[in-house]
Design a protein around this motif. Structure first.
Motif, PDB file in Angstrom:
ATOM      1  N   TYR A 149       0.837  -1.208   0.000  1.00  0.00           N
ATOM      2  CA  TYR A 149       0.000   0.000   0.000  1.00  0.00           C
ATOM      3  C   TYR A 149       0.871   1.257   0.000  1.00  0.00           C
ATOM      4  CZ  TYR A 149      -3.614   3.323   1.474  1.00  0.00           C
ATOM      5  OH  TYR A 149      -4.471   4.395   1.558  1.00  0.00           O
ATOM      6  N   ARG A 150       1.944   1.253   0.779  1.00  0.00           N
ATOM      7  CA  ARG A 150       2.836   2.412   0.778  1.00  0.00           C
ATOM      8  C   ARG A 150       3.453   2.626  -0.595  1.00  0.00           C
ATOM      9  NH1 ARG A 150       3.850   0.456   6.041  1.00  0.00           N
ATOM     10  NH2 ARG A 150       5.618  -0.798   5.320  1.00  0.00           N
ATOM     11  N   SER A 151       3.708   1.534  -1.308  1.00  0.00           N
ATOM     12  CA  SER A 151       4.214   1.669  -2.677  1.00  0.00           C
ATOM     13  C   SER A 151       3.170   2.308  -3.578  1.00  0.00           C
ATOM     14  CB  SER A 151       4.623   0.298  -3.232  1.00  0.00           C
ATOM     15  OG  SER A 151       5.710  -0.237  -2.509  1.00  0.00           O
ATOM     16  N   GLU A 152       1.898   1.916  -3.403  1.00  0.00           N
ATOM     17  CA  GLU A 152       0.831   2.506  -4.212  1.00  0.00           C
ATOM     18  C   GLU A 152       0.666   4.002  -3.945  1.00  0.00           C
ATOM     19  OE1 GLU A 152      -2.251  -1.198  -5.124  1.00  0.00           O
ATOM     20  OE2 GLU A 152      -2.851   0.397  -3.750  1.00  0.00           O
ATOM     21  N   LEU A 153       1.030   4.429  -2.749  1.00  0.00           N
ATOM     22  CA  LEU A 153       0.861   5.848  -2.403  1.00  0.00           C
ATOM     23  C   LEU A 153       1.827   6.754  -3.169  1.00  0.00           C
ATOM     24  CD1 LEU A 153       0.268   5.529   1.439  1.00  0.00           C
ATOM     25  CD2 LEU A 153      -1.404   6.201  -0.302  1.00  0.00           C
ATOM     26  N   ALA A 154       2.766   6.165  -3.902  1.00  0.00           N
ATOM     27  CA  ALA A 154       3.635   6.956  -4.773  1.00  0.00           C
ATOM     28  C   ALA A 154       2.923   7.360  -6.054  1.00  0.00           C
ATOM     29  CB  ALA A 154       4.911   6.172  -5.100  1.00  0.00           C
ATOM     30  N   ASP A 155       1.790   6.708  -6.346  1.00  0.00           N
ATOM     31  CA  ASP A 155       0.970   7.087  -7.499  1.00  0.00           C
ATOM     32  C   ASP A 155       0.561   8.558  -7.358  1.00  0.00           C
ATOM     33  OD1 ASP A 155      -1.066   6.375  -9.759  1.00  0.00           O
ATOM     34  OD2 ASP A 155      -2.265   7.328  -8.177  1.00  0.00           O
ATOM     35  N   PRO A 156       0.629   9.346  -8.433  1.00  0.00           N
ATOM     36  CA  PRO A 156       0.379  10.788  -8.326  1.00  0.00           C
ATOM     37  C   PRO A 156      -0.947  11.159  -7.657  1.00  0.00           C
ATOM     38  CG  PRO A 156       1.318  10.293 -10.467  1.00  0.00           C
ATOM     39  CD  PRO A 156       1.064   8.974  -9.796  1.00  0.00           C
ATOM     40  N   GLU A 157      -2.029  10.472  -8.010  1.00  0.00           N
ATOM     41  CA  GLU A 157      -3.321  10.814  -7.422  1.00  0.00           C
ATOM     42  C   GLU A 157      -3.328  10.530  -5.921  1.00  0.00           C
ATOM     43  OE1 GLU A 157      -8.034  10.224  -8.461  1.00  0.00           O
ATOM     44  OE2 GLU A 157      -6.750   8.443  -8.530  1.00  0.00           O
ATOM     45  N   ALA A 159      -0.661  10.239  -3.993  1.00  0.00           N
ATOM     46  CA  ALA A 159       0.328  11.107  -3.353  1.00  0.00           C
ATOM     47  C   ALA A 159      -0.258  12.482  -3.068  1.00  0.00           C
ATOM     48  CB  ALA A 159       1.573  11.233  -4.234  1.00  0.00           C
ATOM     49  N   ALA A 160      -1.049  12.999  -4.010  1.00  0.00           N
ATOM     50  CA  ALA A 160      -1.692  14.304  -3.797  1.00  0.00           C
ATOM     51  C   ALA A 160      -2.709  14.218  -2.662  1.00  0.00           C
ATOM     52  CB  ALA A 160      -2.361  14.767  -5.091  1.00  0.00           C
ATOM     53  N   ALA A 161      -3.443  13.113  -2.607  1.00  0.00           N
ATOM     54  CA  ALA A 161      -4.431  12.935  -1.545  1.00  0.00           C
ATOM     55  C   ALA A 161      -3.743  12.818  -0.183  1.00  0.00           C
ATOM     56  CB  ALA A 161      -5.277  11.693  -1.811  1.00  0.00           C
ATOM     57  N   LEU A 162      -2.606  12.123  -0.142  1.00  0.00           N
ATOM     58  CA  LEU A 162      -1.871  11.982   1.112  1.00  0.00           C
ATOM     59  C   LEU A 162      -1.350  13.336   1.588  1.00  0.00           C
ATOM     60  CD1 LEU A 162      -0.687  10.166   3.307  1.00  0.00           C
ATOM     61  CD2 LEU A 162       1.312   9.817   1.825  1.00  0.00           C
ATOM     62  N   GLN A 163      -0.847  14.138   0.664  1.00  0.00           N
ATOM     63  CA  GLN A 163      -0.378  15.470   1.039  1.00  0.00           C
ATOM     64  C   GLN A 163      -1.524  16.321   1.582  1.00  0.00           C
ATOM     65  OE1 GLN A 163       2.585  16.651   1.380  1.00  0.00           O
ATOM     66  NE2 GLN A 163       1.873  18.699   1.935  1.00  0.00           N
ATOM     67  N   HIS A 164      -2.694  16.174   0.987  1.00  0.00           N
ATOM     68  CA  HIS A 164      -3.874  16.897   1.476  1.00  0.00           C
ATOM     69  C   HIS A 164      -4.193  16.494   2.913  1.00  0.00           C
ATOM     70  CE1 HIS A 164      -7.804  18.739   1.648  1.00  0.00           C
ATOM     71  NE2 HIS A 164      -8.382  17.558   1.821  1.00  0.00           N
TER      72      HIS A 164
END
Length: 202
Positions: A149-157, A159-164
């Motif tokens: 899952y942490r690897s998937e969080l590198a996906d741009p969409e 990653a933007a949601a995580l930053q939010h």
């Protein structure tokens, strides 16, 4: 701000103070003109020494305190650690929730939006359907699920949601919610760890 001469005196004074009891006083640092090895203490140095004593003899570097550095610049204060909890979306809001965010891709069965009492539904952050099917909420696979899952969080969409979510968590407490019964083995738990640690690395 201390000049270079006073800084050298301060460091030497610190070394001397560390060799004695936190309540004792070394005659060589009293500033008496007749004392051997006497040190002239300026106003800034006196304030620094007073701060040393107020800390019980434990030295705190000026930079760590967010004050002047050698470059003359002020170090920025450290950001407070976010307060993030995980829970079930079916649970009623509590005073500790802060911002309530649903992190599941699918809307929970049998739950109305008014009863959910959400501030946000961040479905973009959810794990992929393939990863959810592979995991199947099997506790023995949770560690590997978290890694994938942490690897998937590198996906741009994502990653933007995580930053939010990071930005929201810096503003007020946050509750990451999921429909699963075992919240400690859910994507919400993985996200909470990341938000508190401030890193998406393995």
């Amino acid at each position: 701000m201390l000049n270079n001469h006073d800084r050298e005196i301060l460091f030497e004074t610190e070394r001397r103070l560390l060799r004695v009891s936190s309540r004792a006083h070394d005659p060589s640092v009293q500033g008496s003109a007749g004392s051997p090895g006497a040190i002239t203490i300026g106003p800034d140095l006196a304030l620094a020494l007073a701060r040393w004593e107020n800390e019980g003899g434990r030295w705190i570097p000026r930079a760590a305190a967010g004050t002047d550095t050698d470059s003359g610049e002020s170090s920025s204060p450290k950001m407070p650690r976010p307060r993030v909890r995980v829970g079930r979306v079916y649970d009623a809001r509590t005073a500790e929730d802060g911002t309530r965010v649903l992190v599941d891709r699918l809307w929970p069965r049998g739950l109305t939006r008014s009863r959910a009492d959400l501030d946000e539904w961040c479905k973009q952050i959810a794990p992929s359907a393939a990863l959810r099917r592979w995991y199947g909420h099997d506790p023995t696979r949770f560690a590997e699920f978290g890694r994938r899952y942490r690897s998937e969080l590198a996906d741009p969409e994502r990653a933007a949601a995580l930053q939010h979510l990071r930005e929201l968590a810096q503003q007020r407490p946050m509750a990451l919610l999921t429909a699963t019964r075992e919240v400690e083995n859910s994507e919400a738990a993985v996200l909470a760890d990341l938000l508190v640690a401030g890193s998406t690395t393995n």
